[in-house]
Design an enzyme around this catalytic site. Sequence first.
Site, PDB file in Angstrom:
ATOM      1  N   ASP A 299       0.654  -0.787   0.114  1.00  0.00           N
ATOM      2  CA  ASP A 299      -0.209   0.417   0.182  1.00  0.00           C
ATOM      3  C   ASP A 299       0.835   1.655   0.116  1.00  0.00           C
ATOM      4  OD1 ASP A 299      -2.026   1.257  -0.022  1.00  0.00           O
ATOM      5  OD2 ASP A 299      -2.714   1.056   2.450  1.00  0.00           O
TER       6      ASP A 299
ATOM      7  N   HIS B 278       1.941   3.161  -9.060  1.00  0.00           N
ATOM      8  CA  HIS B 278       2.077   2.441  -9.074  1.00  0.00           C
ATOM      9  C   HIS B 278       4.040   1.348 -10.222  1.00  0.00           C
ATOM     10  CE1 HIS B 278      -1.188   2.015  -7.862  1.00  0.00           C
ATOM     11  NE2 HIS B 278      -2.653   2.904  -8.100  1.00  0.00           N
TER      12      HIS B 278
ATOM     13  N   LEU C  98      10.866 -20.967  -5.114  1.00  0.00           N
ATOM     14  CA  LEU C  98       9.328 -20.044  -4.181  1.00  0.00           C
ATOM     15  C   LEU C  98       7.645 -19.390  -4.881  1.00  0.00           C
ATOM     16  CD1 LEU C  98       8.667 -17.168  -2.559  1.00  0.00           C
ATOM     17  CD2 LEU C  98       9.478 -15.686  -4.221  1.00  0.00           C
TER      18      LEU C  98
HETATM   19  C1  IPE Z   1      -5.219  -2.420  -0.575  1.00  0.00           C
HETATM   20  O1  IPE Z   1      -4.779  -0.993  -0.290  1.00  0.00           O
HETATM   21  C2  IPE Z   1      -5.701  -3.216  -1.661  1.00  0.00           C
HETATM   22  C3  IPE Z   1      -4.004  -3.719  -2.422  1.00  0.00           C
HETATM   23  C4  IPE Z   1      -2.737  -3.169  -1.738  1.00  0.00           C
HETATM   24  C5  IPE Z   1      -4.191  -4.239  -3.503  1.00  0.00           C
HETATM   25  P1  IPE Z   1      -6.098  -0.027  -0.418  1.00  0.00           P
HETATM   26  O2  IPE Z   1      -5.699   0.931  -0.735  1.00  0.00           O
HETATM   27  O3  IPE Z   1      -6.800  -0.423  -1.667  1.00  0.00           O
HETATM   28  O4  IPE Z   1      -6.825  -0.580   1.450  1.00  0.00           O
HETATM   29  P2  IPE Z   1      -8.225   0.849   1.389  1.00  0.00           P
HETATM   30  O5  IPE Z   1      -8.876   1.083   0.321  1.00  0.00           O
HETATM   31  O6  IPE Z   1      -7.347   1.666   1.954  1.00  0.00           O
HETATM   32  O7  IPE Z   1      -8.712  -0.100   2.578  1.00  0.00           O
HETATM   33  C1  IPE Z   2      -1.593   0.028  -3.250  1.00  0.00           C
HETATM   34  O1  IPE Z   2      -1.278   1.958  -3.122  1.00  0.00           O
HETATM   35  C2  IPE Z   2      -2.164  -0.082  -4.525  1.00  0.00           C
HETATM   36  C3  IPE Z   2      -2.944  -0.659  -4.764  1.00  0.00           C
HETATM   37  C4  IPE Z   2      -4.067  -1.029  -4.243  1.00  0.00           C
HETATM   38  C5  IPE Z   2      -3.590  -1.244  -6.665  1.00  0.00           C
HETATM   39  P1  IPE Z   2      -2.759   2.518  -3.487  1.00  0.00           P
HETATM   40  O2  IPE Z   2      -2.935   2.624  -4.615  1.00  0.00           O
HETATM   41  O3  IPE Z   2      -3.167   2.561  -2.855  1.00  0.00           O
HETATM   42  O4  IPE Z   2      -1.733   4.097  -3.000  1.00  0.00           O
HETATM   43  P2  IPE Z   2      -2.525   4.987  -1.568  1.00  0.00           P
HETATM   44  O5  IPE Z   2      -2.686   3.992  -0.310  1.00  0.00           O
HETATM   45  O6  IPE Z   2      -3.276   5.655  -2.156  1.00  0.00           O
HETATM   46  O7  IPE Z   2      -1.298   5.994  -1.430  1.00  0.00           O
HETATM   47 MG    MG Z   3      -3.928   2.350  -0.885  1.00  0.00          MG
END
Ligand code: IPE
Ligand code: IPE
Ligand code: MG
Length: 244
Positions: free
Chosen positions: A13, A30, A124
Amino acid sequence: MQRLPSHIAIIMDGNGRWAREKGEDRLYGHLHGVESVRNVVEGAAELGIKYMTLYAFSTENWDRPEYEVSGLMELLVDTIHKEVPTLNKNNIRLHVIGDIAMLPEAAKIELKEALNETSTNTGLNLIMALSYSSRWEIVNAVKKIAADVKEGKLDAAAISQDTIKQYLATCNFPDPELMIRTSGEYRISNFLLYQLAYSELYFTNTLWPDFRKENLYEAILDYQGRQRRFGKTGEQIKNEEAAG
Ligand code: IPE
Ligand code: IPE
Ligand code: MG
């Protein structure tokens, strides 16, 4: 090296915030997140970790702006395509859990190929959670169990914890001993709810695009300093360890 977890799960995240901090678009985050995946997977393979599950895209993530979703899907197709030779070189077998039917056609094709081409690797096991959510998985499992009971393949009275495990998408993998979430969020976000019942949780403020194998080692060291009691007392665990 003596007390390595066999299965590490990661909620990757913070890509969006990482990009915003740099005044860039979320997709830039990303893109850099892929670098972290590459580095961390390499680190896990070097340590001899047997299973690593990466939460790459949740069921709920489909509700993001269309432009971000399609950008992520393109990145997915592109990355899988490029990474297969490296996976093979490092003896890594790819697996996917999630509602794959929801993915665009190009992603399905790339994935199928990558699963096939890495299927004989014995190092792995890299499990990508794609279009995944734990409640989706549990609903699916319950439907299949109900169907099997109805068809007489399964005795309702004989359903055990192990039966449920067998109907989950993770049926072939052990439960994670360690779950890591980056970016300073303290929640599970619909990830492996059944499987994380006794996992050790590790939270770090590091944003995913900054996360490297050294950060993984730190998480593992932290895990190794913990006593896993599974409901017993600390004394019982010490005695068990002393008895070997
Ligand atoms: C959780 O992250 C899903 C992934 C890392 C793929 P999100 O950024 O979507 O989660 P929330 O919405 O903050 O809980
Ligand atoms: C995690 O990073 C990747 C996915 C959920 C696909 P985010 O896109 O959720 O990044 P933040 O949480 O908005 O910083
Ligand atoms: Mg996120």
